[in-house]
Design a protein around this motif. Structure first.
Motif, mmCIF file in Angstrom:
data_model
loop_
_atom_site.group_PDB
_atom_site.id
_atom_site.type_symbol
_atom_site.label_atom_id
_atom_site.label_comp_id
_atom_site.label_asym_id
_atom_site.label_seq_id
_atom_site.Cartn_x
_atom_site.Cartn_y
_atom_site.Cartn_z
ATOM 1 N N ALA A 64 0.636 -1.297 -0.005
ATOM 2 C CA ALA A 64 -0.068 -0.178 0.054
ATOM 3 C C ALA A 64 0.872 1.232 0.118
ATOM 4 O O ALA A 64 0.556 2.280 -0.701
ATOM 5 C CB ALA A 64 -0.843 -0.179 1.299
ATOM 6 N N GLN A 65 1.774 1.235 0.693
ATOM 7 C CA GLN A 65 3.074 2.126 1.062
ATOM 8 C C GLN A 65 3.482 2.760 -0.545
ATOM 9 O O GLN A 65 3.677 3.818 -0.770
ATOM 10 C CB GLN A 65 3.957 2.026 1.857
ATOM 11 N N MET A 66 3.726 1.732 -1.382
ATOM 12 C CA MET A 66 4.510 1.964 -2.487
ATOM 13 C C MET A 66 3.633 2.752 -3.525
ATOM 14 O O MET A 66 4.002 3.540 -4.407
ATOM 15 C CB MET A 66 4.652 0.663 -3.243
ATOM 16 N N GLY A 204 -4.236 0.718 -3.388
ATOM 17 C CA GLY A 204 -3.451 1.679 -4.201
ATOM 18 C C GLY A 204 -4.332 1.983 -5.417
ATOM 19 O O GLY A 204 -3.638 2.508 -6.589
ATOM 20 N N LYS A 205 -5.498 1.347 -5.638
ATOM 21 C CA LYS A 205 -6.210 1.210 -6.687
ATOM 22 C C LYS A 205 -5.412 1.081 -8.164
ATOM 23 O O LYS A 205 -5.725 1.684 -9.381
ATOM 24 C CB LYS A 205 -6.608 2.773 -7.084
ATOM 25 N N ILE A 206 -4.693 -0.241 -8.032
ATOM 26 C CA ILE A 206 -3.887 -0.642 -9.220
ATOM 27 C C ILE A 206 -4.827 -1.555 -9.591
ATOM 28 O O ILE A 206 -5.191 -2.509 -9.044
ATOM 29 C CB ILE A 206 -2.710 -1.241 -8.566
ATOM 30 N N PRO A 207 -5.297 -1.426 -11.151
ATOM 31 C CA PRO A 207 -5.978 -2.366 -11.699
ATOM 32 C C PRO A 207 -5.366 -3.699 -11.826
ATOM 33 O O PRO A 207 -4.162 -3.986 -11.718
ATOM 34 C CB PRO A 207 -6.179 -1.764 -13.103
ATOM 35 N N SER A 208 -6.448 -4.768 -11.735
ATOM 36 C CA SER A 208 -5.911 -6.232 -11.887
ATOM 37 C C SER A 208 -4.671 -6.482 -12.592
ATOM 38 O O SER A 208 -3.760 -7.172 -12.258
ATOM 39 C CB SER A 208 -6.953 -7.247 -12.138
ATOM 40 N N GLU A 209 -4.739 -6.003 -14.138
ATOM 41 C CA GLU A 209 -3.616 -6.189 -15.253
ATOM 42 C C GLU A 209 -2.562 -5.434 -14.619
ATOM 43 O O GLU A 209 -1.348 -5.929 -15.109
ATOM 44 C CB GLU A 209 -4.202 -5.799 -16.357
ATOM 45 N N GLY A 210 -2.526 -4.598 -13.516
ATOM 46 C CA GLY A 210 -1.037 -3.961 -13.397
ATOM 47 C C GLY A 210 -0.557 -4.373 -12.008
ATOM 48 O O GLY A 210 0.395 -4.034 -11.501
ATOM 49 N N ARG A 211 -1.233 -5.798 -11.623
ATOM 50 C CA ARG A 211 -0.673 -6.578 -10.555
ATOM 51 C C ARG A 211 0.134 -7.759 -10.849
ATOM 52 O O ARG A 211 0.483 -8.570 -9.731
ATOM 53 C CB ARG A 211 -1.800 -6.864 -9.628
ATOM 54 N N THR A 212 0.622 -7.957 -11.920
ATOM 55 C CA THR A 212 1.082 -9.280 -12.561
ATOM 56 C C THR A 212 2.588 -9.286 -11.823
ATOM 57 O O THR A 212 2.840 -10.671 -11.210
ATOM 58 C CB THR A 212 1.468 -9.241 -14.069
#
Lengths: 302, 302
Positions: A64-66, A204-212
């Motif tokens: 989250a901090q990132m 962090g509201k990173i979309p699923s495809e950005g979590r690879t």
């Protein structure tokens, strides 16, 4: 302080901070009601407050901090996933499950209280996790809340942690090969560690495809964590662990150590940690805590 | 068919329909995976499919129908709350809790399988409820999903059902007065019945302040339901109930019947049902099923 010690010092500080924050969150959110339910809430507090490394909340907050998430949200989400972890330990320690007497260096809940209270306290901490995550205080964005819940519920049910626990029981009578033990551990401990990383990214509201990349990291540290656990179970010190060790061998369960031997298991854990760190290549210094955590996971002595 | 029979026929039909739909939803959402987790999922299916009156799902769907909600959503939400109800029965039946041998006319889960599987199947159904509610298939509106979850988690944890179960255990050794027994039952069974009504209204996108009458209805039928349960426990037939009866007296627990006597308890249940029906005065024929259901609750023989 030498330069080699510096990352360890940062990690040590982060662990101490999350342990303090998770304890105070449980303390604030689990007030003793002052009615005949007192015993239940006291049991929940006994199990939830003041024990454990808080690795899952640390993963939530480090990710989250990132992405610049405020710490209060990360700690709340961390308390929710830790509540799931704690409930699973309470139920796992029951006489009909692992029948353990010691947890985090103190008597297990069913011994300190009684079995019925332990079942109910586990169930209540399970519900508590979803109470915390669904509360508007968690996030003003209902989509964030519902995604946190979906991630945690999936990781803890029959297709995650509980499914892994069932395979673990089956392992007492079946003779599992390496792929099956790997699958067992990916469910039993990996799913929840993966959920912790995922929850940090959701905050962090990173979309699923950005979590690879983060998912790759989580998968590798999850397995490394379990191999390290098997090594500690084989070689560790019960006092430092605060729980009974060497039960797997006694129960005839295959583990990474029984299947690979101590040396190859240790080497495999090291490879997984290096792989985990490589998954973080797209990130800069903001991922240093995750890098240190990956190394700590295989070097810890409890 | 006489006019007096007509409402009963409509209710009978609605009960049969929801029983069929809940069974097929569990069947579809709990596929046996074909791996070492089979025993866990088979245990979940054993407990969840083909038993119980499905009162909670019927309440969800009856309220949802009043507000034009599509049946698929209502049935899904109903399956989620029923999963919570079923998990609580599994854990309640365990040897360390009520130690029951019979449930819905068949052996309890820990006897049909084993205790460890029963603990894990209960935990997995608990998680399953939140998997179902958080899934986008539940509702396209994340706010609806998160409100359903919040309602169900709060109603089932330490401040709801589990808190009531703890009070119920305390009732074996303490001597509770009428207000305390009322509070116990409001938590133990009332909270989840209230959540069912609330969830129907959430699906109908009725804002919290528009749910006052429905909440009054739920509160009254919740207590009436428990009084009827106490009367059945005293006077009922074990074969029709499909479970052991007359345990409260044996355990020295105070109930509405022990505190009020049979006649006053029966009268109290009747008054509560009439009150419940009066809460529905703002609604027209669309609330007829709720009215019939209120009357059925005190007239049922199991």
């Amino acid at each position: 302080m030498s330069e080699a010690d510096a990352p360890q010092a940062a990690l040590k500080q982060a662990l101490a901070a999350i342990q303090r924050d998770i304890d105070s969150t449980f303390d604030a959110l689990l007030p003793v009601p002052g009615d005949p339910r007192d015993r239940l809430v006291e049991a929940m507090r006994y199990a939830a407050i003041g024990g454990g490394k808080r690795l899952r909340p640390l993963l939530v907050s480090a990710v989250a901090q990132m992405f610049g998430v405020d710490r209060t949200s990360a700690v709340r989400a961390g308390a929710a996933i830790e509540a799931i972890h704690v409930y699973s330990l309470i139920h796992d320690d029951l006489p009909c499950m692992d029948d353990d007497a010691l947890r985090h260096g103190k008597p297990t809940l069913h011994l300190a209280f009684d079995e019925a209270t332990a079942v109910l306290a586990g169930d209540s901490l399970h519900a508590f996790a979803f109470e915390v995550l669904s509360d508007p205080a968690m996030s003003g964005d209902p989509f964030v809340r519902v995604e946190l819940i979906r991630t945690l519920a999936t990781a803890s049910g029959a297709n995650g942690m509980a499914g892994g626990q069932m395979m673990d029981i089956a392992a007492e009578t079946a003779s599992f090969d390496l792929p099956t033990v790997t699958r067992l551990q990916q469910l039993k401990t990996g799913a929840l560690l993966g959920a912790a990383v995922e929850m940090g990214a959701i905050l962090g509201k990173i979309p699923s495809e950005g979590r690879t990349h983060l998912r790759g990291y989580a998968r590798d540290i999850g397995l490394a964590f379990q191999i390290a656990d098997d090594l500690l179970d084989e070689e560790g010190d019960e006092a430092a662990a605060g729980k009974a060790l060497r039960k797997d061998a006694a129960q005839g369960k295959e583990t990474f150590v029984s299947l690979l031997g101590i040396e190859r298991a240790r080497e495999q854990a090291r490879i997984l940690v290096e792989q985990a760190v490589q998954h973080l290549a797209p990130y800069g210094a903001e991922a240093d805590l995750l890098r240190d955590l990956a190394r700590y996971i295989v070097e810890r002595n409890h």
